[in-house]
Design a protein around this motif. Structure first.
Motif, PDB file in Angstrom:
ATOM      1  N   ASN A 202       0.614  -1.134  -0.546  1.00  0.00           N
ATOM      2  CA  ASN A 202      -0.071   0.033   0.111  1.00  0.00           C
ATOM      3  C   ASN A 202       1.102   1.797  -0.407  1.00  0.00           C
ATOM      4  OD1 ASN A 202      -0.897   2.303   2.315  1.00  0.00           O
ATOM      5  ND2 ASN A 202      -2.940   1.487   1.071  1.00  0.00           N
ATOM      6  N   GLU A 203       0.219   2.008  -0.849  1.00  0.00           N
ATOM      7  CA  GLU A 203       1.147   4.008  -1.055  1.00  0.00           C
ATOM      8  C   GLU A 203       1.358   4.383   0.443  1.00  0.00           C
ATOM      9  OE1 GLU A 203      -1.509   2.723  -2.561  1.00  0.00           O
ATOM     10  OE2 GLU A 203      -1.566   3.049  -4.492  1.00  0.00           O
ATOM     11  N   ALA A 204       0.650   3.545   1.557  1.00  0.00           N
ATOM     12  CA  ALA A 204       1.264   4.476   2.750  1.00  0.00           C
ATOM     13  C   ALA A 204       1.511   3.908   4.032  1.00  0.00           C
ATOM     14  CB  ALA A 204      -0.450   4.753   3.214  1.00  0.00           C
ATOM     15  N   ASN A 205       0.549   2.102   3.463  1.00  0.00           N
ATOM     16  CA  ASN A 205       1.029   1.722   4.828  1.00  0.00           C
ATOM     17  C   ASN A 205       2.228   0.572   4.685  1.00  0.00           C
ATOM     18  OD1 ASN A 205      -0.911   3.032   6.736  1.00  0.00           O
ATOM     19  ND2 ASN A 205      -2.251   2.103   5.422  1.00  0.00           N
ATOM     20  N   GLY A 206       2.493   0.320   3.510  1.00  0.00           N
ATOM     21  CA  GLY A 206       3.079  -0.545   3.302  1.00  0.00           C
ATOM     22  C   GLY A 206       3.162  -2.044   3.152  1.00  0.00           C
ATOM     23  N   ILE A 207       3.329  -3.101   3.130  1.00  0.00           N
ATOM     24  CA  ILE A 207       2.889  -4.448   2.800  1.00  0.00           C
ATOM     25  C   ILE A 207       1.521  -4.879   4.531  1.00  0.00           C
ATOM     26  CG2 ILE A 207       3.100  -6.597   2.339  1.00  0.00           C
ATOM     27  CD1 ILE A 207       5.894  -5.649   0.873  1.00  0.00           C
ATOM     28  N   SER A 208       1.667  -5.071   4.289  1.00  0.00           N
ATOM     29  CA  SER A 208       0.364  -5.450   5.778  1.00  0.00           C
ATOM     30  C   SER A 208       0.633  -6.324   6.317  1.00  0.00           C
ATOM     31  CB  SER A 208      -0.824  -5.941   4.935  1.00  0.00           C
ATOM     32  OG  SER A 208      -1.083  -7.574   3.812  1.00  0.00           O
ATOM     33  N   PHE A 209       0.841  -6.425   7.779  1.00  0.00           N
ATOM     34  CA  PHE A 209       1.012  -8.073   8.421  1.00  0.00           C
ATOM     35  C   PHE A 209       1.046  -9.761   8.726  1.00  0.00           C
ATOM     36  CE2 PHE A 209       0.691 -10.221  12.477  1.00  0.00           C
ATOM     37  CZ  PHE A 209       2.040  -9.999  12.455  1.00  0.00           C
ATOM     38  N   GLU A 210       0.032  -9.417   7.683  1.00  0.00           N
ATOM     39  CA  GLU A 210      -0.749 -10.592   7.446  1.00  0.00           C
ATOM     40  C   GLU A 210       0.123 -11.513   5.847  1.00  0.00           C
ATOM     41  OE1 GLU A 210      -2.460  -8.394   8.023  1.00  0.00           O
ATOM     42  OE2 GLU A 210      -3.337  -8.881   9.292  1.00  0.00           O
ATOM     43  N   VAL A 211       1.028 -10.330   4.789  1.00  0.00           N
ATOM     44  CA  VAL A 211       1.173 -10.953   3.540  1.00  0.00           C
ATOM     45  C   VAL A 211       2.979 -10.825   4.121  1.00  0.00           C
ATOM     46  CG1 VAL A 211       1.803  -9.850   1.850  1.00  0.00           C
ATOM     47  CG2 VAL A 211      -0.213  -9.851   2.089  1.00  0.00           C
ATOM     48  N   GLU A 212       3.227 -10.019   5.007  1.00  0.00           N
ATOM     49  CA  GLU A 212       4.814  -9.636   5.574  1.00  0.00           C
ATOM     50  C   GLU A 212       5.405 -10.982   5.784  1.00  0.00           C
ATOM     51  OE1 GLU A 212       7.776  -7.512   8.742  1.00  0.00           O
ATOM     52  OE2 GLU A 212       5.282  -6.599   8.283  1.00  0.00           O
ATOM     53  N   LYS A 213       4.038 -12.111   6.874  1.00  0.00           N
ATOM     54  CA  LYS A 213       5.141 -13.085   6.806  1.00  0.00           C
ATOM     55  C   LYS A 213       4.832 -13.970   6.030  1.00  0.00           C
ATOM     56  CE  LYS A 213       1.176 -13.563   9.978  1.00  0.00           C
ATOM     57  NZ  LYS A 213       0.177 -14.146  11.036  1.00  0.00           N
ATOM     58  N   LEU A 214       4.823 -13.700   4.859  1.00  0.00           N
ATOM     59  CA  LEU A 214       4.679 -15.010   4.097  1.00  0.00           C
ATOM     60  C   LEU A 214       5.782 -14.312   3.282  1.00  0.00           C
ATOM     61  CD1 LEU A 214       0.857 -15.318   3.245  1.00  0.00           C
ATOM     62  CD2 LEU A 214       2.341 -17.190   4.143  1.00  0.00           C
ATOM     63  N   VAL A 215       6.703 -13.351   3.356  1.00  0.00           N
ATOM     64  CA  VAL A 215       7.392 -13.147   2.354  1.00  0.00           C
ATOM     65  C   VAL A 215       8.678 -13.755   2.589  1.00  0.00           C
ATOM     66  CG1 VAL A 215       9.225 -10.519   1.803  1.00  0.00           C
ATOM     67  CG2 VAL A 215       6.668 -10.457   1.873  1.00  0.00           C
ATOM     68  N   SER A 216       9.772 -14.258   2.161  1.00  0.00           N
ATOM     69  CA  SER A 216      10.809 -15.179   2.212  1.00  0.00           C
ATOM     70  C   SER A 216      12.121 -14.455   2.526  1.00  0.00           C
ATOM     71  CB  SER A 216      11.282 -15.805   1.625  1.00  0.00           C
ATOM     72  OG  SER A 216      10.560 -15.910   0.004  1.00  0.00           O
TER      73      SER A 216
END
Length: 254
Positions: A202-216
């Motif tokens: 997101n332009e203001a908030n970045g990657i959401s916490f739920e999706v961040e956990k799946l980033v390798s």
């Protein structure tokens, strides 16, 4: 002149709920309409000005669609563009079809990209860098929004998309998931390999916490000046350029 009933129908497609109800969307302007004519989209209606028709008669006459000659004022009245002296088309939307990264393919993942202009720009960037698939969160702007279509400059005809719950989707993928963050590994020294997913937030908030956990792997664009942040479209272009640079260095691009 465009009839009242058709005018009402076309103007209803400015809104998402009616685009979904009718399974149709607007394409406006010379570039986008010509790209549409050369694509596999099904057209429902086509309105053209006389000068535009004369310049493109060979292509336009091949279209299996109801075509009417109208004035530029007619196009302005029913469309969304401030100036449109060429054409306006109504096309059928496509099925929301599941997409996945194939071998040697990168896919963009958009987490809550709400601005239509940014989404259209990202479509154009993806097309430029040969990325053919977008995975979009349900809260990402509607790709059929006229502002998205216009900002894509015809690239909407060459890039596919799939709207879904990103956490469910990314949980099931087996390829690397890269995420753009303010803090992470320098994108200029990153080895992306030959395939994977690139998450832009997101332009203001970045990657959401739920999706961040799946980033390798977290990556970042290093800052050398004082600007607080980058527009998500610009950031996407920089990362895609580095992605292709890495591929070229590995001998994967021609």
């Amino acid at each position: 002149m465009i009839s009242k009933s058709l005018s009402k129908y076309i103007q209803s497609l400015h809104q998402k709920k009616y685009r979904q109800e009718h399974g149709a969307f607007l394409v406006e302007g010379a570039i986008d309409v010509l790209e549409l004519c050369a694509s596999d989209y099904q057209m429902e209606l086509l309105f053209v000005t006389e000068p535009f028709y004369k310049e493109n008669a060979g292509l336009l006459d091949k279209q299996r669609v109801r075509m009417e000659m109208v004035s530029a004022d007619d196009l302005k009245r029913v469309g969304t563009l401030v100036v449109n002296e060429a054409a306006l088309a109504v096309a059928k939307t496509k099925e929301n079809r599941f997409l996945v990264a194939e071998t040697d393919e990168f896919v963009l993942v958009l987490d809550d990209i709400r601005d239509p202009g940014n989404l259209g720009t990202i479509l154009r960037i993806a097309d430029w860098y040969g990325i053919r698939k977008l995975i979009c969160s349900q809260s990402t702007a509607d790709v059929y929004n006229p502002k998205v279509i216009s900002a894509s400059k015809g690239s909407f005809t060459r890039v596919e998309w799939y709207y879904c719950d990103l956490t469910t989707y990314l949980t099931a993928v087996s390829k690397p998931v890269f995420g753009a963050f303010l803090a992470g590994e320098n994108v200029h020294s990153q080895d992306f390999g030959k395939s994977g997913y690139l998450v832009m937030g997101n332009e203001a908030n970045g990657i959401s916490f739920e999706v961040e956990k799946l980033v390798s792997k977290r990556i970042t664009i290093p800052r050398y000046g004082q600007a607080e942040s980058l527009n998500v479209g610009i950031a996407t272009a920089i990362i895609c350029d580095n992605l292709r640079r890495t591929e070229t260095a590995q001998g994967g691009a021609k």
